[in-house]
Enzyme design. Structure first.
Site, short mmCIF file in Angstrom:
data_model
loop_
_atom_site.label_atom_id
_atom_site.label_comp_id
_atom_site.label_asym_id
_atom_site.label_seq_id
_atom_site.Cartn_x
_atom_site.Cartn_y
_atom_site.Cartn_z
N GLU A 32 32.28 30.90 44.26
CA GLU A 32 33.30 30.48 44.63
C GLU A 32 34.60 31.67 44.26
OE1 GLU A 32 36.72 29.27 44.52
OE2 GLU A 32 36.60 26.97 44.55
N LYS B 78 28.76 30.20 30.27
CA LYS B 78 29.86 31.23 29.80
C LYS B 78 30.98 30.80 30.29
CE LYS B 78 31.55 34.95 30.73
NZ LYS B 78 32.90 34.68 30.11
N GLU C 25 45.76 38.43 45.95
CA GLU C 25 45.95 37.30 45.42
C GLU C 25 47.09 37.75 44.34
OE1 GLU C 25 42.66 33.49 44.84
OE2 GLU C 25 42.27 35.58 43.94
N CYS D 222 43.13 29.39 43.32
CA CYS D 222 42.43 30.00 44.47
C CYS D 222 42.92 29.37 45.76
CB CYS D 222 41.06 30.33 44.49
SG CYS D 222 40.17 28.94 44.09
P1 ADP Z 1 39.96 36.07 36.84
O1 ADP Z 1 40.50 37.44 37.54
O2 ADP Z 1 40.20 34.99 37.42
O3 ADP Z 1 39.84 36.19 35.29
P2 ADP Z 1 36.97 37.08 36.90
O4 ADP Z 1 36.01 37.26 37.77
O5 ADP Z 1 37.56 38.33 36.09
O6 ADP Z 1 38.38 36.08 37.12
O7 ADP Z 1 36.49 35.81 35.60
C1 ADP Z 1 35.76 34.86 35.88
C2 ADP Z 1 34.55 34.78 34.97
O8 ADP Z 1 33.80 35.90 35.29
C3 ADP Z 1 35.06 34.86 33.60
O9 ADP Z 1 34.21 33.89 32.62
C4 ADP Z 1 34.94 36.22 32.98
O10 ADP Z 1 34.61 36.34 31.67
C5 ADP Z 1 33.57 36.43 33.67
N1 ADP Z 1 33.43 37.90 34.07
C6 ADP Z 1 34.02 38.84 34.00
N2 ADP Z 1 33.51 40.20 34.17
C7 ADP Z 1 32.06 39.75 34.42
C8 ADP Z 1 31.02 40.62 34.56
N3 ADP Z 1 30.84 41.76 34.71
N4 ADP Z 1 29.91 39.82 34.54
C9 ADP Z 1 29.59 38.48 34.21
N5 ADP Z 1 30.93 37.69 34.22
C10 ADP Z 1 31.90 38.34 34.09
#
Ligand code: ADP
Length: 486
Positions: free
Chosen positions: A253, A178, A385, A287
């Site tokens: 990570e 995903k 960050e 990061c």
């Molecule tokens: P960033 O702040 O870098 O956007 P995120 O942690 O929000 O980092 O996103 C990293 C990945 O995690 C993306 O693919 C995002 O769609 C996914 N993501 C965000 N929320 C969830 C969740 N509740 N469960 C699973 N995946 C998630």
């Protein structure tokens, strides 16, 4: 027809391009212009379930395929990535905003990962250990964990996803991936390449859409045995909680807050250039970006002068223009965070030596390359960050003091320091509570090396042979000889 033109973009489940079952889609925008560049299926739990089932069904034959054969698929993917580098790079730039030269570098890194893991697949060695009993043999073998769910961010939309895909497939896992909602088209293009490489149906599935729904299905279902995730610490913690239901393995990570230390004997020219290379790459959205620059008080003025000259010269613009060195932030939310961090710092006493505000008259999400001085640890920018083109610089007086400051963080991903003193090198790298340390350099990712963090920066490692461990189970087998004549 062009490789990138084949809209509408779809998900890839069990070897077939599919829409979301509910037929919903979402828009993807170019951060340099705020224009819509495509629509992508808004996949949900139902689609995720289909993808998990397909991966489950494909696991037995894929995991039993000789490693050499799996490697051949990965080599083919590497060749196709290089063949399509120009079109892939343009899409990476259009989705993520990074300059085209960085996007091309990303395609090459992704290709190299497929090549590395094509070979690593053949090195999943076991062990035979002497037993205490003459009739017994002790064996240890390593086997693929099962279905791997891969959840990836937007800042390296091809390489972070590609590295996980390459590692998991090499280990013999089948996958459901995903990608981030900001950059799903790059992932779809990678899947077009996987399709051309003729991976068997169900081995590699791609679901785009609602992160919460897709994430919940991955966690609630017993099918995925491991989650490979790169993203924020907040989401990493949610995945840890959810993974407890079926005791899934996790390779995480997460966030970082890298210290960058310039000692009094450092080559200041080199150090200033290294800050710029590190901090403005991908517009500070890595990061591994330096979030706190500590400069010894004796060289502070000379260093900040050199740094200012370099930062003022940076060309900001649309990544598709050749002159661009710094692109936009990924989206409005990303831009707002940078604004908030700078405003908070200025309010608490910082000074903007260079920059200090968003770019006027632009439709995209641009922020000026910025240097902040007179910063201190009560400011958000010194703890959280920023993910933007802002360098906070402060001073220190002693080695012990700066090590304590550097380690005063919930994160432990990347750290950098510049010095010519060999003894100090050893003292400092041994003391830093960070998973990756660069001495006299600031871009330290290497395909052979383990990437990962201490503390709240994650669990496990990616890269080198260590990366494979996350997708392999260890099985101990003891075998007693049945005949007396041994
Ligand atoms: P960033 O702040 O870098 O956007 P995120 O942690 O929000 O980092 O996103 C990293 C990945 O995690 C993306 O693919 C995002 O769609 C996914 N993501 C965000 N929320 C969830 C969740 N509740 N469960 C699973 N995946 C998630």
């Amino acid at each position: 027809m062009s490789f990138t033109d084949k809209a509408p973009y779809k998900m890839f489940i069990n070897g077939t391009w599919t829409n979301a079952e509910n037929m919903k889609v979402f828009e993807v925008k170019n951060p340099a212009t705020a224009e819509v560049i495509g629509t992508v299926p808004l996949g949900s739990a139902t689609d995720t379930k289909k993808a998990l089932d397909a991966a489950q069904n494909a696991f037995k034959s894929w995991s039993r395929l000789p490693a050499r054969k799996r490697g051949e698929y990965l080599e083919k993917i590497k060749d196709l990535l290089i063949e399509n580098i120009e079109e892939l790079a343009v899409m990476i730039t259009m989705e993520s905003g990074k300059p085209l030269s960085e996007a091309k570098g990303e395609v090459l890194s992704a290709a190299e990962n497929f090549s590395w893991y094509a070979a690593e697949a053949r090195r999943v060695y076991g062990e035979v250990i002497p037993s205490d009993d003459a009739k017994k043999r002790i064996l240890v073998i390593r086997q693929p964990v099962g279905v791997a769910a891969l959840i990836t961010p937007w800042n390296f939309p091809l390489n972070i996803l590609g590295r996980k895909v390459a590692t998991a497939l090499a280990a013999g896992c089948t996958i459901v991936a995903k990608p981030a909602e900001q950059t799903p088209i790059t992932a779809i293009l990678l899947w077009r390449i996987l399709e051309k490489a003729e991976l068997p149906d169900g081995v590699a599935n791609l679901v785009t859409g609602d992160p919460v729904e897709i994430g919940k299905e991955i966690l609630d279902s017993p099918i995925a045995k491991v989650i490979g995730f790169t993203g924020s610490t907040a989401v990493g913690k949610l995945l840890m909680q959810g993974a407890s239901k079926h005791v899934k393995r996790l390779a995480l990570e997460l966030g970082g807050h890298a210290p960058f230390i310039v000692f009094e004997d450092a080559d200041l020219e080199l150090a200033a250039k290294a800050v710029v290379r590190n901090k403005f790459r991908n517009t500070g959205q890595m990061c591994g970006c330096a979030n706190r620059v500590y400069v010894h008080e004796h060289v502070y003025d000379a260093f900040t002068e050199k740094l200012s000259v370099l930062v003022k010269a940076l060309q900001v613009g649309n990544g598709l223009e050749e002159s661009t060195e710094v692109g936009p932030l990924i989206d409005e939310q990303g831009l707002d965070k940078v604004k908030q961090h700078v405003e908070d710092a200025l309010r608490k006493g910082a000074t903007a030596l260079v920059g200090g505000c968003a770019l006027e008259n632009s439709q995209g999400f641009f922020y000026q390359p910025t240097i902040l001085v007179d910063v201190h640890k009560e400011m958000d920018i010194m703890r959280e960050e920023t993910f933007g083109p802002v360098v906070p610089v402060t001073t220190f007086t002693s080695e012990e003091e700066v090590i304590n400051q550097a380690n005063d963080s919930q994160y432990g991903l990347y750290a950098y320091f510049f010095t010519k003193d060999a003894d100090r090198c050893i003292r400092v790298y041994e003391s830093l509570e960070y998973g990756m340390v660069g001495i006299n350099e600031s871009l330290i990712t290497a395909i052979q090396a383990p990437a990962g963090g201490f503390k709240e920066s994650g669990l496990g490692r990616e890269g080198g042979h260590w990366g494979m461990d996350e997708y392999l189970e260890i099985k101990y087998v003891t075998h007693t000889l049945s005949s007396e004549a041994n």
